[in-house]
Scaffold this motif. Structure first.
Motif, mmCIF file in Angstrom:
data_model
loop_
_atom_site.group_PDB
_atom_site.id
_atom_site.type_symbol
_atom_site.label_atom_id
_atom_site.label_comp_id
_atom_site.label_asym_id
_atom_site.label_seq_id
_atom_site.Cartn_x
_atom_site.Cartn_y
_atom_site.Cartn_z
ATOM 1 N N VAL A 65 3.596 5.480 5.438
ATOM 2 C CA VAL A 65 2.914 4.683 3.783
ATOM 3 C C VAL A 65 3.498 4.470 3.074
ATOM 4 O O VAL A 65 2.419 3.798 2.757
ATOM 5 C CB VAL A 65 2.379 6.765 3.978
ATOM 6 C CG1 VAL A 65 4.602 7.269 3.408
ATOM 7 C CG2 VAL A 65 2.032 6.446 3.623
ATOM 8 N N ARG A 68 1.580 1.428 3.102
ATOM 9 C CA ARG A 68 0.335 1.767 2.883
ATOM 10 C C ARG A 68 -0.070 1.713 1.265
ATOM 11 O O ARG A 68 -0.608 0.754 0.966
ATOM 12 C CB ARG A 68 -0.004 3.124 4.024
ATOM 13 C CG ARG A 68 -2.087 3.359 2.987
ATOM 14 C CD ARG A 68 -2.748 2.426 3.591
ATOM 15 N NE ARG A 68 -3.892 2.437 3.401
ATOM 16 C CZ ARG A 68 -5.052 3.200 3.679
ATOM 17 N NH1 ARG A 68 -4.381 3.992 5.206
ATOM 18 N NH2 ARG A 68 -6.170 3.590 3.110
ATOM 19 N N TRP A 69 1.040 1.720 0.952
ATOM 20 C CA TRP A 69 1.500 2.284 -0.654
ATOM 21 C C TRP A 69 1.282 0.418 -0.880
ATOM 22 O O TRP A 69 1.081 0.056 -1.984
ATOM 23 C CB TRP A 69 2.280 3.440 -0.932
ATOM 24 C CG TRP A 69 2.160 4.341 -0.906
ATOM 25 C CD1 TRP A 69 0.649 4.766 -0.219
ATOM 26 C CD2 TRP A 69 2.981 5.880 -0.527
ATOM 27 N NE1 TRP A 69 1.277 6.578 -0.521
ATOM 28 C CE2 TRP A 69 2.424 6.807 -0.087
ATOM 29 C CE3 TRP A 69 5.031 5.512 -1.045
ATOM 30 C CZ2 TRP A 69 3.081 7.965 0.261
ATOM 31 C CZ3 TRP A 69 5.089 6.132 -0.371
ATOM 32 C CH2 TRP A 69 4.859 7.893 -0.635
ATOM 33 N N ASP A 218 -5.305 12.120 -2.626
ATOM 34 C CA ASP A 218 -5.422 11.437 -1.206
ATOM 35 C C ASP A 218 -3.545 10.399 -1.108
ATOM 36 O O ASP A 218 -3.575 9.531 -1.619
ATOM 37 C CB ASP A 218 -6.384 10.702 -0.882
ATOM 38 C CG ASP A 218 -6.407 10.109 0.587
ATOM 39 O OD1 ASP A 218 -5.493 10.562 1.146
ATOM 40 O OD2 ASP A 218 -7.791 9.137 0.835
ATOM 41 N N ASN A 220 -2.962 8.318 0.996
ATOM 42 C CA ASN A 220 -3.011 6.652 1.358
ATOM 43 C C ASN A 220 -4.129 6.106 0.788
ATOM 44 O O ASN A 220 -3.362 4.623 0.982
ATOM 45 C CB ASN A 220 -4.673 7.436 2.704
ATOM 46 C CG ASN A 220 -3.876 7.979 4.215
ATOM 47 O OD1 ASN A 220 -2.531 7.639 4.229
ATOM 48 N ND2 ASN A 220 -4.501 8.787 4.374
#
Length: 277
Positions: A65, A68-69, A218, A220
């Motif tokens: 993740v 993704r950040w 969220d 994500n």
């Protein structure tokens, strides 16, 4: 006396540089340590070199993740700063080169926007986003970054220093419309101004924390700043997250360094625009 003055200035610059570099230096040392070395060794000393293992741990956590950040931050800051700077330069150019009723009053309102801290606008922006149903979406964080009052002021100053009115009149005499004159004649001259504003806005958006905190639930959609904050909160129960936050913070500095190194010559030119007549 002149020698003492030069020495005092250099000493002040050295202290300022040291103050700026110390946190980054500590971050570099801490990112190379295992969790046990992080607490058992001095802050500015290497322990067992563990940087690659720390980066691997960051990459594994939460199914990747972190990256993704990272991508989210690049989109918020990169695309947001690029679009915002274009809008800002166009506004500054219009304020400088055109005349209309109430122009200076409107410009005064823009300057008032410079005085308002971004944290003070987060809650009103949240209420507006809630009304139109875009809370917890990419747009709730992206769209507010397109407004940059200080950039408009800076763009007006740089437009006055870079774009001679005679060149614009010559382009109009050759049949160019206003949009073509701006895009083909003024914009190439304003490239240093664009890059200067881009750097300011990129840094501001990359470090933006409070607006995403208010807008996003969220995970994500988190930018790096908010994602690392979420990891830091877990560090109270799971100490291994402290190492993840430190290594992630070091990785988060890389885009800022790259952008400044690649664009610094334009930034220097932009900051000195109009200083010599």
């Amino acid at each position: 006396m002149r020698w003492m003055s030069r020495t005092a200035v250099n000493a002040l610059l050295a202290v300022s540089a040291l103050y700026t570099l110390l946190p980054l230096t500590w971050l570099l040392f801490a990112s190379t340590k295992s969790l046990s070395d992080l607490y058992a060794t001095p802050g500015f000393a290497f322990g067992e070199f563990n940087l690659f293992a720390n980066v691997e741990a960051v990459a594994r956590e939460g199914g990747g993740v972190f990256f993704r950040w990272y991508l989210n931050s690049l989109l918020y800051a990169g695309v947001g700063a690029a679009v915002s700077s274009l809008i800002t330069v166009a506004c500054g150019y219009a304020f400088d080169k055109y005349q209309w009723l109430g122009k200076e009053k409107l410009f005064g309102a823009v300057l008032l926007g410079v005085l308002v801290p971004t944290t003070a606008t987060a809650v009103p922006l949240y209420l507006l986003a809630s009304k139109i149903g875009v809370v917890n979406t990419f747009w709730s964080v992206f769209v507010p970054t397109l407004v940059h009052p200080f950039g408009v002021y800076l763009a007006r100053v740089l437009s006055a220093g870079y774009v001679p009115r005679e060149v614009l009149e010559a382009a109009r005499s050759d049949g160019a419309g206003e949009i073509r004159t701006f895009a083909s004649v003024a914009m190439p001259m304003l490239l240093p101004a664009y890059v200067t504003i881009f750097l300011f806005q990129f840094t501001a958006i990359w470090n933006n924390f409070f607006l995403p905190l208010v807008m996003l639930n969220d995970q994500n959609l988190y930018p790096l700043s908010l994602g690392l904050f979420a990891w830091e909160k877990q560090g109270h129960a799971f100490p291994e997250f402290h190492s993840l936050v430190i290594t992630g913070s070091l990785l988060s500095v890389v885009p800022l360094l790259v952008v400044f190194l690649l664009l610094q010559r334009f930034w220097k030119a932009g900051m000195t625009a109009g200083s010599v007549k």
